[in-house]
Design a protein around this motif. Sequence first.
Motif, PDB file in Angstrom:
ATOM      1  N   ALA A 135      16.190 -65.787   5.324  1.00 56.48           N
ATOM      2  CA  ALA A 135      15.940 -65.564   3.899  1.00 56.48           C
ATOM      3  C   ALA A 135      15.154 -66.722   3.297  1.00 56.48           C
ATOM      4  O   ALA A 135      14.293 -66.519   2.427  1.00 56.48           O
ATOM      5  CB  ALA A 135      17.267 -65.384   3.160  1.00 56.48           C
ATOM      6  N   TRP A 136      15.429 -67.948   3.767  1.00 57.45           N
ATOM      7  CA  TRP A 136      14.662 -69.111   3.300  1.00 57.45           C
ATOM      8  C   TRP A 136      13.209 -69.008   3.734  1.00 57.45           C
ATOM      9  O   TRP A 136      12.297 -69.251   2.936  1.00 57.45           O
ATOM     10  CB  TRP A 136      15.322 -70.385   3.833  1.00 57.45           C
ATOM     11  N   ALA A 140      13.158 -67.518  -0.271  1.00 60.91           N
ATOM     12  CA  ALA A 140      14.288 -67.885  -1.124  1.00 60.91           C
ATOM     13  C   ALA A 140      14.470 -69.398  -1.124  1.00 60.91           C
ATOM     14  O   ALA A 140      14.288 -70.063  -0.102  1.00 60.91           O
ATOM     15  CB  ALA A 140      15.561 -67.198  -0.654  1.00 60.91           C
ATOM     16  N   GLU A 141      14.844 -69.944  -2.271  1.00 60.96           N
ATOM     17  CA  GLU A 141      15.068 -71.384  -2.386  1.00 60.96           C
ATOM     18  C   GLU A 141      16.548 -71.749  -2.217  1.00 60.96           C
ATOM     19  O   GLU A 141      16.862 -72.852  -1.763  1.00 60.96           O
ATOM     20  CB  GLU A 141      14.558 -71.870  -3.743  1.00 60.96           C
ATOM     21  N   VAL A 143      20.110 -69.746  -0.737  1.00 62.89           N
ATOM     22  CA  VAL A 143      20.649 -68.538  -0.110  1.00 62.89           C
ATOM     23  C   VAL A 143      22.154 -68.713   0.024  1.00 62.89           C
ATOM     24  O   VAL A 143      22.618 -69.623   0.718  1.00 62.89           O
ATOM     25  CB  VAL A 143      20.022 -68.271   1.273  1.00 62.89           C
ATOM     26  N   ARG A 183      26.210 -71.931   2.190  1.00 58.66           N
ATOM     27  CA  ARG A 183      24.902 -71.571   1.630  1.00 58.66           C
ATOM     28  C   ARG A 183      23.817 -72.464   2.182  1.00 58.66           C
ATOM     29  O   ARG A 183      24.087 -73.494   2.820  1.00 58.66           O
ATOM     30  CB  ARG A 183      24.917 -71.664   0.109  1.00 58.66           C
ATOM     31  N   ASN A 186      16.932 -75.217  -0.091  1.00 58.55           N
ATOM     32  CA  ASN A 186      15.700 -75.830   0.393  1.00 58.55           C
ATOM     33  C   ASN A 186      15.647 -77.287  -0.064  1.00 58.55           C
ATOM     34  O   ASN A 186      16.527 -77.769  -0.783  1.00 58.55           O
ATOM     35  CB  ASN A 186      14.470 -75.040  -0.056  1.00 58.55           C
ATOM     36  N   LYS A 213      15.030 -69.665  -7.101  1.00 55.38           N
ATOM     37  CA  LYS A 213      14.988 -68.311  -6.561  1.00 55.38           C
ATOM     38  C   LYS A 213      16.145 -68.154  -5.578  1.00 55.38           C
ATOM     39  O   LYS A 213      16.119 -68.693  -4.474  1.00 55.38           O
ATOM     40  CB  LYS A 213      13.651 -68.058  -5.865  1.00 55.38           C
ATOM     41  N   GLN A 214      17.170 -67.385  -5.997  1.00 57.09           N
ATOM     42  CA  GLN A 214      18.390 -67.289  -5.210  1.00 57.09           C
ATOM     43  C   GLN A 214      18.509 -65.923  -4.543  1.00 57.09           C
ATOM     44  O   GLN A 214      18.032 -64.916  -5.048  1.00 57.09           O
ATOM     45  CB  GLN A 214      19.616 -67.548  -6.098  1.00 57.09           C
ATOM     46  N   HIS A 215      19.159 -65.935  -3.378  1.00 55.58           N
ATOM     47  CA  HIS A 215      19.324 -64.719  -2.578  1.00 55.58           C
ATOM     48  C   HIS A 215      20.720 -64.745  -1.969  1.00 55.58           C
ATOM     49  O   HIS A 215      21.313 -65.811  -1.782  1.00 55.58           O
ATOM     50  CB  HIS A 215      18.247 -64.674  -1.477  1.00 55.58           C
ATOM     51  N   GLU A 216      21.269 -63.567  -1.692  1.00 57.63           N
ATOM     52  CA  GLU A 216      22.594 -63.469  -1.083  1.00 57.63           C
ATOM     53  C   GLU A 216      22.513 -62.761   0.255  1.00 57.63           C
ATOM     54  O   GLU A 216      21.721 -61.840   0.429  1.00 57.63           O
ATOM     55  CB  GLU A 216      23.559 -62.696  -2.000  1.00 57.63           C
TER      56      GLU A 216
END
Length: 337
Positions: A135-136, A140-141, A143, A183, A186, A213-216
Motif C-alpha cells: 500500500a505504501w 499511501a503515506e 497504512v 501500521r 513513510n 494520505k491514509q489507507h487501511e
Amino acid sequence: MADTMRQQVRIPVPQQQPRNDAADGPPLVSYVLPVYNEVDGIRRFHEELSTTTATRPEFDYEFIYVNDGSADGSLGVLRDIAKNDPRVRVVDFARNYGHQIAITAGLDHARGDAVIVMDTDLQDPPQVSLELIDAWVAGAEIVSARRRTRQDTRFKRATAAGYYRLLRRCAEVDIPVDTGDFRLLNRRAAEELRGFRERSRFIRGMVASMGFKQHEVLFDRDERVAGETKYPMRKMLRLAADGVTGFSTVPLKMITRMGFITLGLALLGIMYAVTLRLFFPAVTVSGWTMLMVAMLFLGGLQMLSLGVIGSYVGRIYSEVQQRPLYIVQDVIRHDAD
C-alpha cells in the motif's frame, strides 16, 4: 550516546537523516518492535519475520527491537539475535517505560524510508506487514492494519469495540476503529510523529491527528504464541484514559452539562421544600430522606467532577516537569563488542 544525552536534557531528538547510499541502494524498511518479557516467543518471531521479509528482496530491512525493561531474559535473546543478524539493533531501556514510549524510542532510532510498528507476540502476523508495504508503494503515506477478527475473550472484544467507537464519537480527530499500533509510516510521517513529545502518549490518536494520505489493510489477528498479555485491565484502562483526555475535551464539557442538570434538580428540590413548608407544615420532617439523597448525589457528582479535572491537571503537571521520555542504557548492534 549523543542522542541519549539530548533526550536526558530534554533537547528535541533530531530528525533521522537518510542513509548515504539511499540514492543507489533499494529502499530501506525499518521495523520498530517493542519487547517486554517475551523470552518464550521472541526468537520464533524473528525467524518468521526474517522468512517473510526474505520473500521481498527488492527492499533493505532493519529490525529495531526496543527492550522495555524486560526482567525475564529477553535481553539475552535479543543480544544473541543481534549477534547473528547484522540488520538488528537493540535499544535497551534503563527501566520499563511502557509500550507507547517503547514505540517512540524505536521511531527515534529508525532510519528507513518506511517504518513499520508491530508487536512481537505474533498476534500481528509478519505476512501482513508486506501488505502494508504494498500500500505504501502504491502511494499511501500512512497504512494502518485494521482488525477484521481477533482471537480474544468475548469480554475484551466487546469492551474494545465499544471503547473505539465511543472514542471516535468523542475525539476531536477521526481515530479509526479496530486499529492498534500495527501500521506503516513513510519517512515524512515518521519524522512528523517524532515531534510529538508529550508524556501521556496515545500514538494511534497522534497518527490520526497528522492527516496525510491514509489507507487501511484488513487482517485477522491471531492468538499469542507464548507468554501472557502485557496489557492487563489496569494498563488498558490507563491507555483508554490517555486516549480520551489526550484527544477530547468532552469529559470537561460533560461536567458543565451535569452542573446545569444538577442545578435544575436543585431548584426543583428547593421548590418542593418551600411548598411543603408553606402548605404542609405538619409533614416537613419527611423531607429528611430527600435531603440526604440530594446531599449524597451532589457530593458524588462533585467528587466525579474533581476526578475528571484532576486527570487533565495531572497531564499538565507531567508535561511541565520537562523530564525525558526515556533513558537508553545501551544500543546493541551486530558489530558491537
